[in-house]
Design an enzyme around this catalytic site. Sequence first.
Site, PDB file in Angstrom:
ATOM      1  CB  CYS A  38      87.944  81.198  66.532  1.00 42.14           C
ATOM      2  SG  CYS A  38      86.329  80.570  65.983  1.00 42.14           S
TER       3      CYS A  38
ATOM      4  CD  GLU B 248      86.636  61.514  67.576  1.00 40.95           C
ATOM      5  OE1 GLU B 248      85.765  62.322  67.907  1.00 40.95           O
ATOM      6  OE2 GLU B 248      86.571  60.816  66.551  1.00 40.95           O
TER       7      GLU B 248
ATOM      8  CG  ASP C 279      87.277  62.628  63.131  1.00 39.08           C
ATOM      9  OD1 ASP C 279      86.730  62.529  64.234  1.00 39.08           O
ATOM     10  OD2 ASP C 279      86.651  62.644  62.044  1.00 39.08           O
TER      11      ASP C 279
ATOM     12  CB  CYS D 119      85.848  76.888  65.151  1.00 35.81           C
ATOM     13  SG  CYS D 119      86.924  77.534  63.847  1.00 35.81           S
TER      14      CYS D 119
ATOM     15  CG  ASP E  30      85.460  63.426  58.818  1.00 37.93           C
ATOM     16  OD1 ASP E  30      84.608  63.623  59.719  1.00 37.93           O
ATOM     17  OD2 ASP E  30      85.281  62.652  57.861  1.00 37.93           O
TER      18      ASP E  30
ATOM     19  CB  CYS F  35      86.913  82.849  62.846  1.00 35.79           C
ATOM     20  SG  CYS F  35      87.275  81.115  62.474  1.00 35.79           S
TER      21      CYS F  35
ATOM     22  CB  CYS G 173      84.087  79.016  61.858  1.00 33.66           C
ATOM     23  SG  CYS G 173      84.075  79.908  63.436  1.00 33.66           S
TER      24      CYS G 173
END
Length: 397
Positions: free
Chosen positions: A325, A270, A186, A322, A349, A342, A340
């Site tokens: 999850c 990306e 990233d 995320c 990043d 979870c 998150c």
Amino acid sequence: MIVLELKLKGKPQQYRILDEMIRTAQFVRNKALRYWIDNQGVKLSDLYKQCAIMAKEFEWAGKLNSMARQASAERAIFAVQRFFSNCQALKPGKKGYPQFKKHTRSVEYKTSGWKLSADKRCLTFTDGFAAGTFKLVGSRDLHFYAPDEIKRVRVIRRADGYGVQFCINVERIEASIPTGKAVGIDVGLNHFYTDSSGEIVPNPRYLRKSEKSLKRLQRRVSRKKKGSSNRKKAINKLGRKHLQVSRQRKDFAIKTALCVVKSSDFVAYEDLQVRNMVKNHKLAKSISDAAWVQFAQWLQYLGKVYGKTVVSVAPQYTSQNCSTCSKTVKKSLSTKTHICSCGAVLDRDHNAARNILAKGLRQAGINLNTVGHTEINAWGQSDLYSLMVTSTSKPTG
């Protein structure tokens, strides 16, 4: 096809002849484009015929080698083809209608009009301009390649002198040791990139570091009288500084991409639309200074050279989802930590890099839900999949 670049060393009068050659190539290219505008639908063969007509009509144009004139006409037709391909692809924004060139800096020869010396240390131009013999300076060695493998010779004028590029028709293949490692990358502005294992590469920011020197040199140019020799010298110094920055940026992109490719068997990154991103004037300079496009291009090229799998993935929701999850956690650009429900707490990043790797593996046909099985294995190793799964495992703590 590989390109080797060396510097041309000659006398001042020889450099002036090179300038005339470049201006002539620009004239031929513009005349060919004008002929296409007046007679749309013409083919490249028709432009070749126009080059022969120009050589008879303009004596100084006839001095340029016939294949060099053809190469200039090819530049015009390539611009036309790029325009039509952008229109057919419905590319947003301007489609790049071919424009007349005013500041061309290169002239290209094919297989005639030039000659290498026996020791391949000197280059002689043999067309009507009679530029003479130039000494080749640089670390590249042409002895490994036969003369018939050199398909193009391109002379380029830069702020620090004149260079020549040899386009050699050979396939570059490098041996590499399998690592069994998969990585997602990233890119960003705070850090040049963050990978799926959490490793960070700092952003060098070469342009930002040189801004003080560039501003000082720009002020010197503004203070000089237009048309004076002192102004030309100041412009040359400014150009040299810009050239240094661009070379630093390119060198960093190549070396970083090489490290990534050699240390991993699978690389996902990306596919950013940088052309649209630089429309944000607050970030345009920083984005351009980061050289994301160059980095991606060298990842793809070096991946082919070293036989590694390099894939580009769509950037949508890589920062919002995320990586543990798959739940969407919306966050603004100012939010640097992914939190998150979870229980996953990651750097923004790092979370995006893990999502990029997961998307890349799915895109390449690797089933993350089938333990011990994969449909792609570039090195024929049975443990490659397990290592990939390890790189995308849930965070601890």
